[in-house]
Motif scaffolding. Structure first.
Motif, PDB file in Angstrom:
ATOM      1  N   ALA A  88       0.843  -1.196   0.000  1.00  0.00           N
ATOM      2  CA  ALA A  88       0.000   0.000   0.000  1.00  0.00           C
ATOM      3  C   ALA A  88       0.877   1.244   0.000  1.00  0.00           C
ATOM      4  CB  ALA A  88      -0.903  -0.023   1.232  1.00  0.00           C
ATOM      5  N   HIS A  89       1.950   1.209   0.822  1.00  0.00           N
ATOM      6  CA  HIS A  89       2.814   2.392   0.885  1.00  0.00           C
ATOM      7  C   HIS A  89       3.543   2.585  -0.428  1.00  0.00           C
ATOM      8  CE1 HIS A  89       5.339   5.452   2.595  1.00  0.00           C
ATOM      9  NE2 HIS A  89       6.416   4.807   2.215  1.00  0.00           N
ATOM     10  N   SER A  91       2.707   1.658  -3.377  1.00  0.00           N
ATOM     11  CA  SER A  91       1.879   2.077  -4.521  1.00  0.00           C
ATOM     12  C   SER A  91       1.311   3.460  -4.288  1.00  0.00           C
ATOM     13  CB  SER A  91       0.746   1.078  -4.689  1.00  0.00           C
ATOM     14  OG  SER A  91      -0.172   1.291  -3.639  1.00  0.00           O
ATOM     15  N   GLY A  92       1.844   4.181  -3.328  1.00  0.00           N
ATOM     16  CA  GLY A  92       1.473   5.592  -3.231  1.00  0.00           C
ATOM     17  C   GLY A  92       0.114   5.819  -2.615  1.00  0.00           C
ATOM     18  N   TYR A  93      -0.319   4.924  -1.715  1.00  0.00           N
ATOM     19  CA  TYR A  93      -1.634   5.138  -1.090  1.00  0.00           C
ATOM     20  C   TYR A  93      -1.446   6.045   0.119  1.00  0.00           C
ATOM     21  CZ  TYR A  93      -5.600   4.252   1.937  1.00  0.00           C
ATOM     22  OH  TYR A  93      -6.681   4.401   2.771  1.00  0.00           O
TER      23      TYR A  93
ATOM     24  N   TRP B  26      -7.493  -1.017  -0.034  1.00  0.00           N
ATOM     25  CA  TRP B  26      -6.635  -1.720   0.921  1.00  0.00           C
ATOM     26  C   TRP B  26      -7.413  -2.094   2.175  1.00  0.00           C
ATOM     27  CZ3 TRP B  26      -2.381  -3.398  -1.071  1.00  0.00           C
ATOM     28  CH2 TRP B  26      -1.870  -2.748  -2.188  1.00  0.00           C
ATOM     29  N   ARG B  86       0.841   6.705  -9.881  1.00  0.00           N
ATOM     30  CA  ARG B  86       0.762   7.289  -8.522  1.00  0.00           C
ATOM     31  C   ARG B  86       1.802   6.652  -7.626  1.00  0.00           C
ATOM     32  NH1 ARG B  86      -5.337   6.990  -7.773  1.00  0.00           N
ATOM     33  NH2 ARG B  86      -4.845   5.088  -6.673  1.00  0.00           N
ATOM     34  N   GLY B  87       2.517   5.674  -8.169  1.00  0.00           N
ATOM     35  CA  GLY B  87       3.416   4.900  -7.293  1.00  0.00           C
ATOM     36  C   GLY B  87       4.675   5.687  -6.961  1.00  0.00           C
TER      37      GLY B  87
END
Lengths: 104, 89
Positions: A88-89, A91-93, B26, B86-87
């Motif tokens: 999650a981190h 992938s830029g969440y 998530w 967005r990564g």
């Protein structure tokens, strides 16, 4: 007598899991807080429940297999939650209410 | 034993609610992961009530395959976001 102790230990495991549910629905917290609380308490709750079951069945084939499942869960549960959080981190969440944490 | 089984079955509902209202993908994956581990507990409790041990094999296989499935879901989700630019490399 051993039945009473095993029920008490299993009840303790359930109590741990109840706190896990509280951790998930805490307002104003983001995903990373939830995954930390939920998976950690889930693993401990499972361990306590398994100890209660082992007490109830004594030294038998059932406890042997149960021990195998406990080993698998102890390894896999933290592993999966780590992978989820890191992906999650990576992938830029960025959770929207993150700045709230900085403020409080 | 049935009380404990009932309580754990009742515990599945909040996780389902978290999967439904989860703001992001998530959170939904986290809810699925928790439902998975609760299912393993239900299998074990049911095996203890019935007094048989062959049900525990299901729990072992289900634990292994379920967690591997969650791992690959997480990997897929992160790839999808990275393709959208967005990564953070």
């Amino acid at each position: 007598m051993i039945y009473v102790i095993s029920y008490i230990v299993m009840g303790l495991g359930l109590a741990f899991m109840m706190f896990g549910i509280l951790g998930i629905f805490k307002p104003g917290k983001d995903f990373y807080y939830r995954i930390l609380v939920a998976c950690k308490i889930d693993t401990v709750g499972f361990l306590t429940l398994a100890i209660g079951m082992a007490l109830r069945h004594g030294f038998s084939f059932f406890t042997g297999k149960l021990f195998l499942i406990v080993i698998i869960m102890m390894i896999l549960n933290p592993l999966v939650s780590h992978i989820m959080a890191s992906q999650a981190h990576k992938s830029g969440y960025v959770p929207s209410c993150e700045n709230e944490d900085d403020a409080s | 034993m049935y009380i404990i089984l009932g309580i754990i079955l009742g515990m599945l509902v909040p996780y389902l609610v978290r999967v439904v209202i989860g703001p992001s993908v998530w959170d939904r994956l986290l809810g699925l992961n928790l439902i998975l581990s609760k299912t393993i507990m239900i299998i074990i409790l049911f095996a203890s009530i019935m007094g048989t041990t062959y049900l525990l094999d299901f729990a072992i296989i289900y634990a292994l395959s379920g967690f591997v499935g969650t791992i690959f879901m997480a990997l897929f989700l992160s790839q999808r976001n990275i393709q959208k630019g967005r990564g953070s490399k």
